[in-house]
Design a protein around this motif. Structure first.
Motif, PDB file in Angstrom:
ATOM      1  N   ALA A   1     -12.216  -9.014   9.345  1.00  0.00           N
ATOM      2  CA  ALA A   1     -11.388  -8.561   8.217  1.00  0.00           C
ATOM      3  C   ALA A   1     -10.693  -7.268   8.640  1.00  0.00           C
ATOM      4  O   ALA A   1     -11.338  -6.372   9.195  1.00  0.00           O
ATOM      5  CB  ALA A   1     -12.261  -8.308   6.999  1.00  0.00           C
ATOM      6  N   THR A   2      -9.405  -7.165   8.380  1.00  0.00           N
ATOM      7  CA  THR A   2      -8.657  -5.998   8.852  1.00  0.00           C
ATOM      8  C   THR A   2      -7.572  -5.609   7.860  1.00  0.00           C
ATOM      9  O   THR A   2      -7.105  -6.437   7.078  1.00  0.00           O
ATOM     10  CB  THR A   2      -8.021  -6.296  10.230  1.00  0.00           C
ATOM     11  N   ASN A   3      -7.147  -4.339   7.967  1.00  0.00           N
ATOM     12  CA  ASN A   3      -5.983  -3.910   7.177  1.00  0.00           C
ATOM     13  C   ASN A   3      -4.676  -4.360   7.843  1.00  0.00           C
ATOM     14  O   ASN A   3      -3.609  -4.228   7.247  1.00  0.00           O
ATOM     15  CB  ASN A   3      -6.004  -2.391   6.956  1.00  0.00           C
ATOM     16  N   GLY A   4      -4.743  -4.814   9.081  1.00  0.00           N
ATOM     17  CA  GLY A   4      -3.578  -5.402   9.737  1.00  0.00           C
ATOM     18  C   GLY A   4      -2.742  -4.459  10.580  1.00  0.00           C
ATOM     19  O   GLY A   4      -1.871  -4.918  11.333  1.00  0.00           O
ATOM     20  N   LEU A   5      -2.999  -3.141  10.491  1.00  0.00           N
ATOM     21  CA  LEU A   5      -2.120  -2.215  11.229  1.00  0.00           C
ATOM     22  C   LEU A   5      -2.113  -2.511  12.730  1.00  0.00           C
ATOM     23  O   LEU A   5      -1.059  -2.515  13.364  1.00  0.00           O
ATOM     24  CB  LEU A   5      -2.544  -0.758  10.974  1.00  0.00           C
ATOM     25  N   ALA A   6      -3.289  -2.771  13.291  1.00  0.00           N
ATOM     26  CA  ALA A   6      -3.367  -3.007  14.736  1.00  0.00           C
ATOM     27  C   ALA A   6      -3.387  -4.497  15.079  1.00  0.00           C
ATOM     28  O   ALA A   6      -3.543  -4.865  16.246  1.00  0.00           O
ATOM     29  CB  ALA A   6      -4.617  -2.319  15.289  1.00  0.00           C
ATOM     30  N   LEU A   7      -3.234  -5.342  14.075  1.00  0.00           N
ATOM     31  CA  LEU A   7      -3.433  -6.782  14.295  1.00  0.00           C
ATOM     32  C   LEU A   7      -2.525  -7.403  15.368  1.00  0.00           C
ATOM     33  O   LEU A   7      -3.015  -8.140  16.234  1.00  0.00           O
ATOM     34  CB  LEU A   7      -3.295  -7.508  12.940  1.00  0.00           C
ATOM     35  N   PRO A   8      -1.197  -7.140  15.365  1.00  0.00           N
ATOM     36  CA  PRO A   8      -0.358  -7.832  16.352  1.00  0.00           C
ATOM     37  C   PRO A   8      -0.833  -7.629  17.796  1.00  0.00           C
ATOM     38  O   PRO A   8      -0.732  -8.534  18.629  1.00  0.00           O
ATOM     39  CB  PRO A   8       1.031  -7.204  16.141  1.00  0.00           C
ATOM     40  N   ALA A   9      -1.408  -6.473  18.075  1.00  0.00           N
ATOM     41  CA  ALA A   9      -1.844  -6.174  19.444  1.00  0.00           C
ATOM     42  C   ALA A   9      -3.071  -6.984  19.863  1.00  0.00           C
ATOM     43  O   ALA A   9      -3.346  -7.117  21.064  1.00  0.00           O
ATOM     44  CB  ALA A   9      -2.152  -4.678  19.568  1.00  0.00           C
ATOM     45  N   TYR A  10      -3.807  -7.543  18.894  1.00  0.00           N
ATOM     46  CA  TYR A  10      -5.087  -8.181  19.243  1.00  0.00           C
ATOM     47  C   TYR A  10      -5.183  -9.663  18.893  1.00  0.00           C
ATOM     48  O   TYR A  10      -6.234 -10.272  19.075  1.00  0.00           O
ATOM     49  CB  TYR A  10      -6.252  -7.408  18.595  1.00  0.00           C
ATOM     50  N   VAL A  11      -4.108 -10.246  18.414  1.00  0.00           N
ATOM     51  CA  VAL A  11      -4.169 -11.674  18.034  1.00  0.00           C
ATOM     52  C   VAL A  11      -4.549 -12.544  19.237  1.00  0.00           C
ATOM     53  O   VAL A  11      -5.377 -13.454  19.128  1.00  0.00           O
ATOM     54  CB  VAL A  11      -2.839 -12.130  17.395  1.00  0.00           C
ATOM     55  N   ASP A  12      -3.992 -12.268  20.415  1.00  0.00           N
ATOM     56  CA  ASP A  12      -4.328 -13.085  21.591  1.00  0.00           C
ATOM     57  C   ASP A  12      -5.809 -12.975  21.931  1.00  0.00           C
ATOM     58  O   ASP A  12      -6.456 -13.976  22.266  1.00  0.00           O
ATOM     59  CB  ASP A  12      -3.490 -12.647  22.809  1.00  0.00           C
ATOM     60  N   ASP A  13      -6.359 -11.747  21.844  1.00  0.00           N
ATOM     61  CA  ASP A  13      -7.790 -11.574  22.137  1.00  0.00           C
ATOM     62  C   ASP A  13      -8.641 -12.358  21.148  1.00  0.00           C
ATOM     63  O   ASP A  13      -9.618 -13.006  21.524  1.00  0.00           O
ATOM     64  CB  ASP A  13      -8.184 -10.089  22.033  1.00  0.00           C
TER      65      ASP A  13
END
Ligand code: SF4
Ligand code: SF4
Length: 288
Positions: A115-127
């Motif tokens: 669960a995340t607020n999404g701020l850093a999400l684009p950087a970690y979707v592949d991981d």
């Protein structure tokens, strides 16, 4: 110990029919946060309060694995290992990804969730995709930076802190990009929207409409939990009639989660039968 192979429908939050049979554990490995929500009190070290963001202890990834092993012995109905704080999992990417990796290796059949607020999400979707994380929840409280700026005190991107509409706008941009990328990877996405009376309560319907256009799977209107020593401590908790109406309206766009129990960052067990208090000593023992 070998766990069963669970399928995507065995997540008790994403599928109400699974909630009496399958449980989840939140592994509290992520203490830092990269934004400041006006309803959040970051004093998370607490055994007695039952609200999002609190935990008895923070664990390292290896401690989390040891804890997971004990929890599964005591509660074999757990199908999901999730990371939900007590801060933002992706503001602690090293600990979060290492924990997911250790759990995936040791228990390949478990569902992994974040669960995340999404701020850093684009950087970690592949991981996340490469670790077969199948369920992600993103908390999106506004799709209008004017409204978002009343909810977020600040947003920190790297070393730069943004406030006001600029901060809320950056957060929104990353949330939309992150959700789109998750759906491109075939990951199930739930959006949580915290309903704050007088600020976003009617706006949540627009959030639901926008999320439907991005292919989100499930929408969860959550009444704000008024918390002491926060800017929103004097705003009353929205009443169940309002929440029910909002869910009915949002249901025009997306399926609704209506059984959320607003769990702690160290929640464990079946929804509605949380065993965090009972297992707090086990959690503390693993933390030392
Ligand atoms: Fe608190 Fe979560 Fe908001 Fe961070 S994202 S400030 S931990 S509620
Ligand atoms: Fe599920 Fe709601 Fe608890 Fe999250 S807070 S684990 S969505 S019941």
């Amino acid at each position: 110990m070998k766990t069963k192979d669970f399928d995507v429908h065995h997540h008790p939050c994403f599928n109400a029919e699974a909630k009496g049979q399958f449980g989840r554990v939140h592994l509290p490995v992520a203490p830092k946060c990269n934004i400041k929500c006006n309803y959040c009190n970051r004093k998370y070290d607490c055994t007695n309060e039952s609200r999002p963001g609190v935990t008895s202890k923070v664990l390292s990834p290896h401690q989390a694995l040891a804890y997971m092993e004990k929890v599964l012995e005591l509660e074999p109905r757990i199908s999901v290992a999730g990371i939900a704080g007590p801060g933002d999992p992706l503001a602690n990417p090293g600990a979060t990804l290492e924990t997911l990796r250790l759990i995936r290796e040791r228990f390949p059949g478990l569902i992994l969730c974040l669960a995340t607020n999404g701020l850093a999400l684009p950087a970690y979707v592949d991981d996340l995709a490469s670790l077969s994380v199948s369920h992600v929840t993103v908390t999106i409280n506004a799709i209008d930076p004017k409204i978002g700026s009343q909810i977020y005190a600040w947003v920190r991107d790297g070393k730069v802190v943004y406030r006001g509409e600029r901060g809320a706008g950056l957060l929104l941009e990353r949330q939309l990009e992150g959700v789109t990328a998750l759906k491109e990877k075939g990951i199930m996405v739930k959006v949580n929207t915290i309903v704050v009376p007088g600020i976003n309560e009617e706006h949540v319907i627009q959030v639901a409409e926008k999320m439907a256009s991005l292919g989100v799977d499930l929408f969860n209107c959550i009444p704000m939990y008024p918390t002491r020593e926060t800017p929103f401590e004097d705003i009353a908790e929205p009443d169940p009639v309002l929440i029910s109406r909002l869910r009915d309206q949002a249901a025009r766009y997306l399926p609704q989660m209506r059984h959320c129990t607003r769990c702690r960052a160290d929640a464990v067990g079946l929804l509605g039968e949380d065993r965090a208090k009972e297992l707090a000593s086990c959690l503390r023992a693993c933390a030392t």
